[in-house]
Enzyme design. Structure first.
Site, PDB file in Angstrom:
ATOM      1  N   ARG A 124      -5.695 -30.043  36.621  1.00 17.75           N
ATOM      2  CA  ARG A 124      -5.869 -29.253  35.415  1.00 17.75           C
ATOM      3  C   ARG A 124      -5.284 -30.085  34.286  1.00 17.75           C
ATOM      4  O   ARG A 124      -4.169 -30.581  34.404  1.00 17.75           O
ATOM      5  CB  ARG A 124      -5.062 -27.996  35.617  1.00 17.75           C
ATOM      6  CG  ARG A 124      -5.439 -26.837  34.800  1.00 17.75           C
ATOM      7  CD  ARG A 124      -4.672 -25.619  35.254  1.00 17.75           C
ATOM      8  NE  ARG A 124      -3.372 -25.937  35.816  1.00 17.75           N
ATOM      9  CZ  ARG A 124      -2.417 -25.035  36.024  1.00 17.75           C
ATOM     10  NH1 ARG A 124      -2.620 -23.788  35.735  1.00 17.75           N
ATOM     11  NH2 ARG A 124      -1.261 -25.389  36.546  1.00 17.75           N
TER      12      ARG A 124
ATOM     13  N   LYS B 289      10.423 -17.769  40.271  1.00 18.20           N
ATOM     14  CA  LYS B 289      11.088 -18.941  39.698  1.00 18.20           C
ATOM     15  C   LYS B 289      12.562 -18.972  40.113  1.00 18.20           C
ATOM     16  O   LYS B 289      13.145 -20.037  40.297  1.00 18.20           O
ATOM     17  CB  LYS B 289      10.985 -18.906  38.171  1.00 18.20           C
ATOM     18  CG  LYS B 289       9.566 -18.728  37.627  1.00 18.20           C
ATOM     19  CD  LYS B 289       8.782 -20.003  37.608  1.00 18.20           C
ATOM     20  CE  LYS B 289       7.467 -19.940  36.844  1.00 18.20           C
ATOM     21  NZ  LYS B 289       6.401 -19.103  37.389  1.00 18.20           N
TER      22      LYS B 289
ATOM     23  N   ARG C 192      -0.131 -22.914  46.323  1.00 18.37           N
ATOM     24  CA  ARG C 192      -0.483 -24.094  45.526  1.00 18.37           C
ATOM     25  C   ARG C 192       0.783 -24.631  44.898  1.00 18.37           C
ATOM     26  O   ARG C 192       1.432 -23.962  44.116  1.00 18.37           O
ATOM     27  CB  ARG C 192      -1.506 -23.751  44.452  1.00 18.37           C
ATOM     28  CG  ARG C 192      -2.257 -24.993  43.922  1.00 18.37           C
ATOM     29  CD  ARG C 192      -3.118 -24.682  42.713  1.00 18.37           C
ATOM     30  NE  ARG C 192      -2.278 -24.427  41.572  1.00 18.37           N
ATOM     31  CZ  ARG C 192      -2.532 -23.506  40.628  1.00 18.37           C
ATOM     32  NH1 ARG C 192      -3.600 -22.761  40.691  1.00 18.37           N
ATOM     33  NH2 ARG C 192      -1.698 -23.335  39.622  1.00 18.37           N
TER      34      ARG C 192
ATOM     35  N   GLU D  84       6.092 -25.807  39.868  1.00 14.75           N
ATOM     36  CA  GLU D  84       6.340 -24.528  40.547  1.00 14.75           C
ATOM     37  C   GLU D  84       5.494 -24.505  41.803  1.00 14.75           C
ATOM     38  O   GLU D  84       4.615 -25.344  42.002  1.00 14.75           O
ATOM     39  CB  GLU D  84       5.951 -23.344  39.652  1.00 14.75           C
ATOM     40  CG  GLU D  84       4.470 -23.286  39.341  1.00 14.75           C
ATOM     41  CD  GLU D  84       3.972 -21.909  38.889  1.00 14.75           C
ATOM     42  OE1 GLU D  84       4.688 -20.909  39.060  1.00 14.75           O
ATOM     43  OE2 GLU D  84       2.843 -21.852  38.385  1.00 14.75           O
TER      44      GLU D  84
ATOM     45  N   SER E 261      -5.014 -20.024  42.117  1.00 17.28           N
ATOM     46  CA  SER E 261      -6.425 -20.042  41.731  1.00 17.28           C
ATOM     47  C   SER E 261      -7.007 -21.450  41.613  1.00 17.28           C
ATOM     48  O   SER E 261      -6.315 -22.442  41.784  1.00 17.28           O
ATOM     49  CB  SER E 261      -6.605 -19.290  40.414  1.00 17.28           C
ATOM     50  OG  SER E 261      -5.825 -19.899  39.418  1.00 17.28           O
TER      51      SER E 261
ATOM     52  N   GLU F 102       4.275 -15.090  36.108  1.00 19.36           N
ATOM     53  CA  GLU F 102       3.212 -15.996  36.520  1.00 19.36           C
ATOM     54  C   GLU F 102       2.074 -15.898  35.514  1.00 19.36           C
ATOM     55  O   GLU F 102       2.011 -14.948  34.750  1.00 19.36           O
ATOM     56  CB  GLU F 102       2.653 -15.568  37.889  1.00 19.36           C
ATOM     57  CG  GLU F 102       3.681 -15.454  38.989  1.00 19.36           C
ATOM     58  CD  GLU F 102       4.273 -16.789  39.360  1.00 19.36           C
ATOM     59  OE1 GLU F 102       3.566 -17.809  39.244  1.00 19.36           O
ATOM     60  OE2 GLU F 102       5.450 -16.818  39.728  1.00 19.36           O
ATOM     61  N   GLY F 103       1.200 -16.878  35.573  1.00 23.43           N
ATOM     62  CA  GLY F 103      -0.037 -16.743  34.823  1.00 23.43           C
ATOM     63  C   GLY F 103      -0.039 -17.435  33.468  1.00 23.43           C
ATOM     64  O   GLY F 103      -1.011 -17.372  32.734  1.00 23.43           O
TER      65      GLY F 103
ATOM     66  N   LYS G 157      12.458 -20.496  31.641  1.00 25.05           N
ATOM     67  CA  LYS G 157      11.381 -19.751  32.313  1.00 25.05           C
ATOM     68  C   LYS G 157      11.825 -18.379  32.796  1.00 25.05           C
ATOM     69  O   LYS G 157      12.843 -18.259  33.467  1.00 25.05           O
ATOM     70  CB  LYS G 157      10.909 -20.530  33.552  1.00 25.05           C
ATOM     71  CG  LYS G 157      10.310 -21.873  33.267  1.00 25.05           C
ATOM     72  CD  LYS G 157       9.711 -22.428  34.548  1.00 25.05           C
ATOM     73  CE  LYS G 157       9.050 -23.752  34.296  1.00 25.05           C
ATOM     74  NZ  LYS G 157       8.350 -24.211  35.508  1.00 25.05           N
TER      75      LYS G 157
ATOM     76  N   ASN H 190       3.084 -21.648  43.790  1.00 22.17           N
ATOM     77  CA  ASN H 190       2.485 -20.322  43.675  1.00 22.17           C
ATOM     78  C   ASN H 190       2.271 -19.742  45.060  1.00 22.17           C
ATOM     79  O   ASN H 190       1.690 -20.395  45.925  1.00 22.17           O
ATOM     80  CB  ASN H 190       1.139 -20.423  42.955  1.00 22.17           C
ATOM     81  CG  ASN H 190       1.303 -20.967  41.539  1.00 22.17           C
ATOM     82  OD1 ASN H 190       1.719 -20.257  40.648  1.00 22.17           O
ATOM     83  ND2 ASN H 190       1.006 -22.258  41.361  1.00 22.17           N
TER      84      ASN H 190
HETATM   85  P1  ADP Z   1       3.345 -20.112  35.343  1.00 20.83           P
HETATM   86  O1  ADP Z   1       3.804 -19.311  36.501  1.00 20.83           O
HETATM   87  O2  ADP Z   1       3.228 -19.340  34.084  1.00 20.83           O
HETATM   88  O3  ADP Z   1       2.139 -20.936  35.669  1.00 20.83           O
HETATM   89  P2  ADP Z   1       4.752 -22.658  35.246  1.00 20.83           P
HETATM   90  O4  ADP Z   1       6.117 -22.886  35.772  1.00 20.83           O
HETATM   91  O5  ADP Z   1       3.656 -23.246  36.037  1.00 20.83           O
HETATM   92  O6  ADP Z   1       4.576 -21.088  35.049  1.00 20.83           O
HETATM   93  O7  ADP Z   1       4.679 -23.186  33.765  1.00 20.83           O
HETATM   94  C1  ADP Z   1       3.487 -23.125  33.006  1.00 20.83           C
HETATM   95  C2  ADP Z   1       3.151 -24.476  32.437  1.00 20.83           C
HETATM   96  O8  ADP Z   1       4.226 -24.950  31.637  1.00 20.83           O
HETATM   97  C3  ADP Z   1       2.920 -25.561  33.470  1.00 20.83           C
HETATM   98  O9  ADP Z   1       1.600 -25.541  33.941  1.00 20.83           O
HETATM   99  C4  ADP Z   1       3.270 -26.837  32.679  1.00 20.83           C
HETATM  100  O10 ADP Z   1       2.161 -27.225  31.875  1.00 20.83           O
HETATM  101  C5  ADP Z   1       4.373 -26.359  31.756  1.00 20.83           C
HETATM  102  N1  ADP Z   1       5.696 -26.642  32.363  1.00 20.83           N
HETATM  103  C6  ADP Z   1       6.381 -25.838  33.193  1.00 20.83           C
HETATM  104  N2  ADP Z   1       7.537 -26.405  33.590  1.00 20.83           N
HETATM  105  C7  ADP Z   1       7.593 -27.601  33.003  1.00 20.83           C
HETATM  106  C8  ADP Z   1       8.558 -28.666  33.015  1.00 20.83           C
HETATM  107  N3  ADP Z   1       9.686 -28.598  33.713  1.00 20.83           N
HETATM  108  N4  ADP Z   1       8.287 -29.771  32.274  1.00 20.83           N
HETATM  109  C9  ADP Z   1       7.152 -29.859  31.530  1.00 20.83           C
HETATM  110  N5  ADP Z   1       6.213 -28.889  31.488  1.00 20.83           N
HETATM  111  C10 ADP Z   1       6.420 -27.766  32.209  1.00 20.83           C
HETATM  112 MG    MG Z   2       1.901 -22.562  36.814  1.00 17.63          MG
END
Ligand code: ADP
Ligand code: MG
Length: 482
Positions: A457, A312, A131, A148, A155, A374-375, A370, A150
């Site tokens: 979402r 990441k 995803r 990102e 999910s 995950e999660g 970051k 996945n």
């Molecule tokens: P995870 O693996 O925990 O899902 P993500 O990289 O998806 O990690 O980050 C979690 C959440 O943080 C994302 O769903 C988004 O809402 C926010 N986020 C992550 N990266 C960014 C970014 N570059 N700019 C703005 N919001 C972000």
């Molecule tokens: Mg995410």
């Protein structure tokens, strides 16, 4: 940046809805959700005999059509990219070498990878259900940027499939049936499950079952049972069983030909809905279970190298100039992929980490920090970044990446959550689009590659993150606008 400067997208229907009509439609919508499984188990009041509706946005949130279509059309290319990355041992070793020294979780995954490489990969085929997540960036005319990708436990394919019919019902109830043409159809559930069955068929083992690897407690149960029920209904001869890593340790062994055996059953496909978080491994038993599965000839979704390709750190390495041509030999495709990348920087001192740190300290509000997790709930935002960086040693920093912050446009709507205030207020929202992909292949060839659906979402614009399972976000579906 204050919310005042952020553009607001036109909403699907005129808001507000008057209180009487609002309360009536919410009551219907909640029951629709529970009765069609847009639901979860309560975290605060866990009861395996009951479901609660999952938080949702009452009417679909707007998303730019052109950008939605771009994401959909790009997915098979992203599948191809991730497949090539997952099968490039040298690249994974080089990219993750500093990270695994300080991040013990990624280190343990990598150890399993090295072990299976040494012993010889027992199953050449991998199945990946990916995803790719996006936010539109209003600073760049709402162009989508990848948050990102996945590669494990992607999910909400199950529940999201029901969000379009749910929103269709709600819009009709509100007298706006004419809006339905701009809700794209979503077949994520069948798309994801058909790919699992395709992997099952490849092996020609008619008695084998599909194993779902699950957490000790499953809150997001609908999103897993839908898959199980769809498989049994569509392919009546295929059984699905669910086991935690601990149970797999207790019950699992390898057969003479490397088959994964659980009691009398042989699993020929393993679908991980757990195992992506340190907390899923209570100790060495769960790690043994992971290694056992990796050693088996079952097709893993994902195999260990695909799990590592989803870190990441790998995402950051792929955004380095000129890297994509190592994996994709088509200029047009490389161009389309690089367009969705936003600035991603290493903090490793061997990779000009000091420069990235300077950027972050100077304008922290423009970045997200970051770790390899995950999660949800692990990132550091804006003004918290300097203190977080200062606390880390040079080595620790190599387990983190710095990402440019994406600034999504806002939409307005009603967020409905269990126990929420009634009637709800109109709130400012931000939506993240996820596109599902399915791919099967070996190092040498890809035999199945599809875009299979989407999810939307949505979170309050004031929240940094919007995990639905984590309780911050809400399920939604896109209303495409031009
Ligand atoms: P995870 O693996 O925990 O899902 P993500 O990289 O998806 O990690 O980050 C979690 C959440 O943080 C994302 O769903 C988004 O809402 C926010 N986020 C992550 N990266 C960014 C970014 N570059 N700019 C703005 N919001 C972000
Ligand atoms: Mg995410």
């Amino acid at each position: 940046m204050g919310n005042n400067d952020v553009p607001i997208m036109q909403s699907c229907i005129p808001l507000p809805i008057d209180d009487k009509q609002l309360l009536e439609v919410i009551e219907k919508a909640k029951d629709w959700a529970i009765m069609h499984g847009a639901a979860m188990r309560s975290k605060t009041d866990f009861n395996p005999d009951a479901l609660q509706f999952a938080p949702f946005i009452l009417t679909p949130s707007s998303f730019p059509r052109k950008e939605y279509e771009k994401a959909v059309n790009l997915q098979v290319t992203l599948n191809e990219l991730m497949h090539a990355v997952a099968h490039d041992t040298e690249f994974l070793r080089e990219t993750l070498k500093s990270t695994i020294k300080v991040d013990t979780f990624t280190g343990s995954l990598f150890e399993i990878y090295e072990t299976t490489l040494k012993e010889g990969i027992s199953q050449p085929h991998s199945l990946a259900l990916l995803r790719s997540d996006y936010l539109a960036n209003f600073l760049e005319s709402n162009a989508i940027k990848q948050v990102e990708i996945n590669t494990i436990a992607s999910s909400f394919g199950g529940i999201s499939t029901f969000m379009t019919p749910m929103h269709s019902y709600i819009l009709r109830e509100l007298g706006h049936g004419d809006k339905l043409v701009d809700l794209p159809a979503n077949h994520a559930l069948s798309g994801l499950c058909d790919a699992m069955v395709e992997a099952w068929k490849l092996q020609n083992r008619p008695h084998a079952i599909i194993l779902f690897v699950i957490e000790d407690m499953t809150y997001n149960i609908c999103d897993q049972r839908f898959h199980e029920f769809y498989i049994r209904e569509t392919y009546p001869h295929i059984q699905v069983i669910r086991r935690s890593l601990t149970e797999i340790y207790e019950q699992g062994r390898l057969g003479p030909g490397g088959e994964l055996l659980l009691g009398d059953l042989e699993a020929s496909v393993i679908y991980f809905r757990a195992g992506y978080e340190p907390g899923h491994y209570h100790g060495s038993n769960e790690w043994s279970a992971r290694l056992l599965m990796e050693r088996s000839k079952a097709i893993k979704c994902p195999s260990i190298h695909y799990h590592l390709a989803g870190t990441k750190k790998v995402q950051q390495a792929l955004a380095k100039p000129g890297i994509l041509k190592r994996f994709i030999n088509d200029e047009q495709k490389i161009h389309s992929i690089s367009e969705i990348f936003t600035g991603l920087y290493s903090l490793d001192k061997h990779e000009h980490g000091e420069e990235a740190i300077k950027l972050a300290l100077k304008n922290p509000e423009r970045y997200v920090l970051k770790p390899q997790r995950e999660g949800g709930g692990n990132n550091v935002y804006g003004e918290d970044i300097p203190a977080a960086l200062e606390k880390m040693s040079e080595e620790e920093r190599s387990a983190w990446i710095l990402m440019e912050r994406i600034f999504p446009p806002l939409s307005k709507g009603y967020m409905i959550r269990p126990g929420g205030k009634m009637p709800p207020e109109i709130v400012s929202l931000v939506s993240e689009l996820g596109i599902f992909g399915a791919i099967i292949g070996t190092k040498e060839e890809i035999i199945y590659n599809k875009q299979v659906g989407h999810m939307l979402r949505t979170k309050l614009s004031s929240a940094n993150e919007g995990g639905v399972a984590a309780g911050l976000g809400a399920l939604d579906s896109p209303y495409l606008i031009d």
